[in-house]
Design an enzyme around this catalytic site. Structure first.
Site, short mmCIF file in Angstrom:
data_model
loop_
_atom_site.label_atom_id
_atom_site.label_comp_id
_atom_site.label_asym_id
_atom_site.label_seq_id
_atom_site.Cartn_x
_atom_site.Cartn_y
_atom_site.Cartn_z
N SER A 117 4.70 -6.20 5.14
CA SER A 117 3.82 -6.86 4.17
C SER A 117 4.66 -7.10 2.94
CB SER A 117 2.64 -5.95 3.83
OG SER A 117 3.10 -4.77 3.18
N LYS A 118 4.07 -7.69 1.91
CA LYS A 118 4.82 -7.92 0.69
C LYS A 118 5.31 -6.61 0.09
CE LYS A 118 2.84 -12.37 -0.67
NZ LYS A 118 2.12 -13.11 -1.71
N ARG A 119 4.55 -5.54 0.30
CA ARG A 119 4.94 -4.24 -0.25
C ARG A 119 6.08 -3.63 0.53
NH1 ARG A 119 -0.79 -1.14 -1.54
NH2 ARG A 119 -1.52 -2.55 -3.20
N THR A 120 6.24 -4.03 1.79
CA THR A 120 7.28 -3.43 2.63
C THR A 120 8.37 -4.43 2.99
OG1 THR A 120 5.90 -3.87 4.58
CG2 THR A 120 5.77 -1.67 3.59
#
Length: 575
Positions: free
Chosen positions: A315-318
């Site tokens: 995801s954008k966080r990962t």
């Protein structure tokens, strides 16, 4: 330990959707094929030969993104694999924009798709920008086509109009979840039982409706070129019969993905569909639609999820950032394409005689032309692909070095970083010649093979632009502390004194060969440790920042600057 079933035993296949907490492989399958007993031969155990699934004729593939967001790693991999299969088999690659979800359409997303693919070196034979014999290639421009085929299914009895309100459908879904076991099929076919005249009357009176597929009692099995044969049925509760009956046309007059992608793939003569595993639950529905039309479906390949090193879905966080962000952050297109190509594919997997020894990373360096030459569906792998940023840095460093080694590449990189140097050092550098392109080219060449990213260059080469290195940096202070621990402070002073005497023994600038020869003589003839010699000189010229070759660094600094830096370093070490 659970004992595996005997060969021939019918096993339950379960399909799991991944959650945010875990992304273990999307398919968790148990089948008799997983427990085949190896046959004995004269040479020991012999495993069954792997079936060749690579097409022997030209493949016609497609990439069909939705403009609901910017292109990211997973989408780039899907596009790349479809592109490579088409090029490897001398087939055709189609770009199709699936913009039927108007509520989620994002401004600029379609242009981002085109720009990102072009940046990555992925070209298409047919698409919205260049047309083709099967256009239009934007689904919002094909609504009459979908309506025609939806009505065809109604006339043949394979679909029907549904006038149920959103409130009624929500109640049906809620009640299906409360069943034990819960039913994943939720509709009760209330509108299927309307006679034709009543259905048409409601349509003509302007009542909103959807069009639903009349699903079969059991969906067709999926034959996937990577996963084999899969029996993916919708869970139902036989005490309260519900029906899957997926929606084909929405109340807004747009088709759903289920209908549009089937119609388009058929009319555009697509032979192979490579897409993510998240589409596996929908594939039985698509096969049912193909059957309803009497069409032959394409071959399907569902590739595994991309995950972080912690096995969490990207995801954008990962780390799943947009492709253009990679470009803006200094990642070269050749590096990113090479990086992405190995997410679930191996250039050596599926070979007749695979090598047992672990190959070096050099074998993974593959240009686009090499990828096209080597790409084969037999090399696809089933496990989740873990995205390692350090591997991307490795690829970027390799391609950056190769680019700098060419005159045009060196010029391009120098022009790219020139504004970065001006921005960072314009207020501290008096000698404006250091901002000229020729000097920047020398700086770039100096760090060839020493940096992973051009964006790092201003920081790595900062000591070339300041009057003196930062002798108070952590690297420099660690060096001084090391001298104290090893009792080599006097040796370091002597090394700099002897170097300074030699350096100023003639007016002309020394050559790199002469400099290298003298540095070696300090260790060989005068008895200093080689490590002490190199570390001491690097302390004087760069403040102990590693990277640039010492002889080339001295040439770039010029004679007076070298003298000044050595003298200043001596003053520090004598304290």
């Amino acid at each position: 330990m659970t004992r595996p079933p005997r060969i021939g035993t019918v096993c339950i296949r379960r399909f799991y959707a991944t959650s945010s907490k875990s992304s273990s492989t999307f398919l968790e399958l148990l089948s008799e094929n997983d427990f085949l007993v190896p046959k004995k031969s004269g040479n020991g155990l012999k495993l069954p030969a792997k079936e060749n699934v690579h097409p022997s004729s030209p493949a016609r593939t497609r990439f069909a993104p939705s403009p609901t967001g910017f292109l990211h790693l997973g989408s780039l991999r899907t596009a790349l694999y479809n592109f490579l299969l088409a090029r490897a088999t001398k087939g055709e690659f189609v770009l199709r924009v699936e913009d039927t979800d108007q509520t989620r359409k994002k401004e600029g997303a379609e242009e981002n798709i085109y720009e990102s693919l072009k940046w990555a070196g992925i070209s298409w034979d047919e698409g919205p920008t260049n047309g083709g014999p099967h256009g239009p290639y934007r689904q919002s421009e094909r609504l009459d086509i979908y309506r025609k085929y939806a009505n065809q299914l109604i006339q043949s009895g394979h679909a029907y109009r549904c006038f149920c309100s959103r409130e009624r459908l929500d109640q049906l879904r809620a009640s299906a979840k409360k069943l034990t076991p819960p039913s994943m099929a939720t509709y009760d076919r209330h509108c299927y039982h309307l006679d034709q005249s009543e259905s048409e009357h409601k349509e003509f009176s302007g009542k909103l409706y959807t069009i639903r597929l009349k699903s079969t009692e059991k969906y067709p099995k999926v034959t996937d070129l990577l996963h084999g044969e899969l029996d993916l049925q919708v869970q139902i509760n036989y005490a309260d019969t519900r029906y899957d009956d997926p929606v084909l046309f929405k109340t807004d007059g747009y088709p759903t993905y289920h209908l549009a992608n089937v119609v388009d793939d058929h009319l555009m003569e697509i032979t192979h569909v490579i897409r993510g595993e998240e589409w596996l639950p929908s594939t039985p529905k698509h096969l049912a639609i193909y059957d309803a039309f009497g069409w032959t479906p394409p071959q399907f390949v569902h590739i595994p999820l991309l995950t972080s090193l912690e096995d969490k879905k990207l995801s954008k966080r990962t780390g799943d950032i947009g492709i253009k962000e990679y470009a803006l952050n200094g990642v070269l297109p050749e590096a990113l394409v090479n990086f992405v190509a190995l997410f679930g594919w191996s250039p050596t997997a599926g070979a007749d005689k695979p090598k047992r020894k672990r190959q070096s990373t050099d074998g993974e360096i593959l240009s686009m032309d090499q990828l096209i030459q080597k790409f084969n569906l037999n090399g696809l792998t089933k496990g989740n692909a873990k995205v390692s940023e350090s591997k991307l840095e490795f690829f970027n460093a390799h391609y950056l070095k190769a680019l700098i080694e060419t005159p045009d590449g060196l010029d391009a990189i120098a022009r790219e970083v020139q504004p970065l140097f001006i921005e960072k050092f314009s207020n501290v550098v008096a000698n404006r010649l250091k901002f000229e392109l020729d000097y920047i080219k020398q700086v770039v060449s100096l760090f060839k093979g020493k940096i992973h990213n051009v964006k790092d260059l201003p920081d790595e080469a900062s000591y070339l632009f300041y009057d003196s290195p930062n002798w108070g940096s952590a690297d420099a202070m660690n060096y001084i502390e090391q001298l104290s621990v090893t009792n080599e402070s006097k040796a370091a002073v002597s090394i700099l004194e002897e170097f300074l005497q030699w350096w100023n023994s003639r007016k002309e600038l020394w050559t790199p060969t002469e400099i290298d020869s003298f540095i070696k003589s300090l260790a060989k003839e005068r008895g200093y440790k080689s490590s002490t010699v190199f570390q001491t000189l690097r302390f004087a010229f760069s403040g102990s920042i590693p990277g640039a070759p010492l002889s080339q660094l001295m040439i770039l600094l010029d004679k007076e600057n070298v003298t000044r830096r050595v003298a200043a370093a001596l003053s520090i070490l004598k304290l």
